[in-house]
Design an enzyme around this catalytic site. Structure first.
Site: not given
Ligand code: F6P
Length: 535
Positions: A500, A254
């Protein structure tokens, strides 16, 4: 004695040595500066001397940084806790061939890039329209790596914008999407839902809100949505046609993802050609990282300076201080990059880390920060290494005098941090103001700057797409090298999971549908007060 131990004793030995004294050697500035492409990286205003540098380079060598980097570029599954390759570099080196699980992933990467570029051109040139005509505004809905990169880069490259306006919504706080959509026309707005997993609660909630907003005015709202995700089944379930879904593989983390489809909003803002320059700048830094000797290698050196400060000098935080207002989101971007990557307490093999995890990263653009937190940087009891960034030219030729002032301030800060002001100098200043005796001493002491506060400066000609690509890749590889030296996996992020899960469990408690029997007294007390306040 191990290299680590030698570095520890070295830091003890030099801890009270004034950095300014190192400049008694004529070669100090040039000897501790390296250049690559448009970049000049000056780390002479740190307490690293030739012997320390040699030891740090040896450490990188012993920790096999080169081999680990090559394993990454070659598509090996170096993200061991998730069983994934780490190949964001493939997104910016479109001519390469990279084999993952026995097949070349690059034809698909190139096809996705072409599809993004076609769509970006269609939006920019009015072939893709909203129900009310040409797209005037793009709203990127994403969070973390699906927001910070494109949001940071879109702001950084504002002088290159010639496409629709771009807005970024990340927070589940309805205030953000409310305020963003309030000024927009649903009939000429394109919404990009950017989520690697397409399950992130913030993003999916905001996406539903945007869909409702659009549905109030537009007969086929889904037609004005695009998605960027690795989860094609979920984007389809949301109602977005496959033609406007831009996929990428799970080997793009991400926080490393803006080089591919997650950068779609940026590409629409600046156009595919400038976006390609952005990729080219990063690819250039990749090539430098792979080939330059450690002692001349910008990402390795930046990492070693970081390791020296964080591990051996025990400076727990680092300030990133771009003298470039358009880089105002860079500290937040680097916060995720560094802290989500290297904020770990267990090494790759599952053992407790015996050293510090990565540092706290924070910052603000200069000169604003000077009028806020620099007081503490100069005179506080803790040492905070500072990383200055500076472009020699701005994009506003008619305001060149302002840019000169900006640069003078940047250079003045690193000079002041290193040089400080002695009690004798402060006393002299106050004596000239007519003070004497005990009052002279008292007032002078308030005006002493201890100095010897380390900083580095990254200088470049101008903040172009190519330079920005180079800066981001420089920091990505820096984080990678730091992670290798600490022996941790920089590519997972298990530390974000627990919160979360608990948030999901707390929603029904807040709504009064569950009594929260397993919750602690403080949490229950806060829930009860919230319920009372909401009536
Ligand atoms: O905060 C955790 C995380 O998994 C990050 O690593 C990532 O950039 C963000 O959430 C958003 O995740 P996604 O692109 O799956 O929505």
């Amino acid at each position: 004695m191990t290299t680590w131990k030698k570095l520890s004793s070295k830091s003890e030995a030099v801890k009270s040595r004034p950095i300014a004294e190192l400049f008694d050697n004529d070669n100090r500035a040039a000897g501790f500066t390296r250049e690559f492409g448009p970049f000049m990286f000056d780390f002479s205003k740190t307490n690293i001397d030739a012997e320390t540098l040699e030891l740090l380079v040896k450490l990188a060598d012993e920790r096999d940084v080169r081999a680990r980097a090559e394993a990454m570029f070659a598509g090996e599954k170096i993200n061991e806790t998730e069983g994934r390759a780490v190949l964001h570099t493939a997104l910016r080196n479109l001519d390469a061939s990279v084999i993952v699980d026995g097949h070349d992933v690059m034809p698909e990467v190139r096809a996705t890039y072409e599809a993004m570029a076609d769509f970006a051109r269609d939006v920019r040139e009015g072939r893709f329209t909203g129900q009310g005509g040409a797209i005037t505004d793009v709203v990127n809905i994403g969070i973390g790596g699906s927001d910070l990169g494109p949001a940071m880069a879109t702001l950084a490259l504002a002088p290159y914008h010639d496409g629709p306006r771009c807005h970024f919504v990340s927070n589940v706080d309805g205030a953000q999407i409310h305020d963003t959509l309030a000024g927009l026309n649903p009939e000429t707005t394109l919404v990009i839902v950017a989520s690697k997993t397409f399950t992130t609660i913030e993003t999916m909630t905001n996406a539903e809100t945007a869909k409702r907003w659009m549905a109030a005015k537009v007969s086929d709202p889904a037609a004005q949505f695009a998605a960027v995700s690795t989860a094609a089944d979920k984007t389809a379930a949301f109602g977005i046609a496959p033609a406007r879904v831009f996929g990428f593989a799970d080997w793009v983390g991400g926080r490393y993802s803006m080089w591919g489809p997650i950068g779609l909003s940026l590409m629409i803002a600046i156009g595919p050609e400038d976006f390609t320059d952005f990729l080219r700048g990063a690819a250039g830094m990749d090539a430098h990282f792979r080939s330059a000797d450690y002692a001349d290698n910008l990402p390795v050196l930046l990492a070693l300076v970081g390791i020296w400060h964080n591990q051996f000098c025990s400076y727990a935080t680092r300030a990133v201080l771009p003298y470039e207002q358009r880089l105002s989101r860079l500290p937040a971007y680097l916060q995720q990059l560094e802290m989500e990557s290297n904020g770990k307490r267990v090494s790759m093999d599952g053992k407790d880390l015996t050293v510090n995890s990565g540092p706290v990263v924070w910052g603000e653009p200069g000169t604003n920060g000077q009028h806020a937190f620099y007081q503490l940087i100069h005179q506080g009891t803790r040492v905070i290494p500072c990383e200055f960034m500076l472009g020699a030219q701005g994009h506003e030729p008619d305001l060149a005098h302002q840019h000169l002032l900006l640069m003078a301030n940047c250079l003045a800060q690193s000079e002041a941090l290193m040089r400080g002001r002695s009690l004798a100098e402060a006393t002299e200043i106050m004596r000239k103001k007519g003070l004497e005796g005990a009052e002279l001493d008292r007032q002078a002491r308030h005006r002493v700057f201890p100095g010897s506060r380390p900083s580095t400066t990254l200088l470049y000609p101008k903040l172009t797409p190519e330079v920005l690509g180079g800066i981001v890749a420089l920091y990505e590889h820096r984080v990678f090298v730091e992670g290798v030296i600490l022996g941790i996996n920089s590519f997972d992020q298990w530390g974000v999971e627990l919160g979360k899960e608990l948030a999901l469990a707390l929603s029904p408690v807040l709504e009064g549908q569950s009594d929260g029997a397993d919750k602690d007294g403080s949490t229950l007390q806060l829930v009860a007060r919230i319920q009372t306040l909401r009536g």
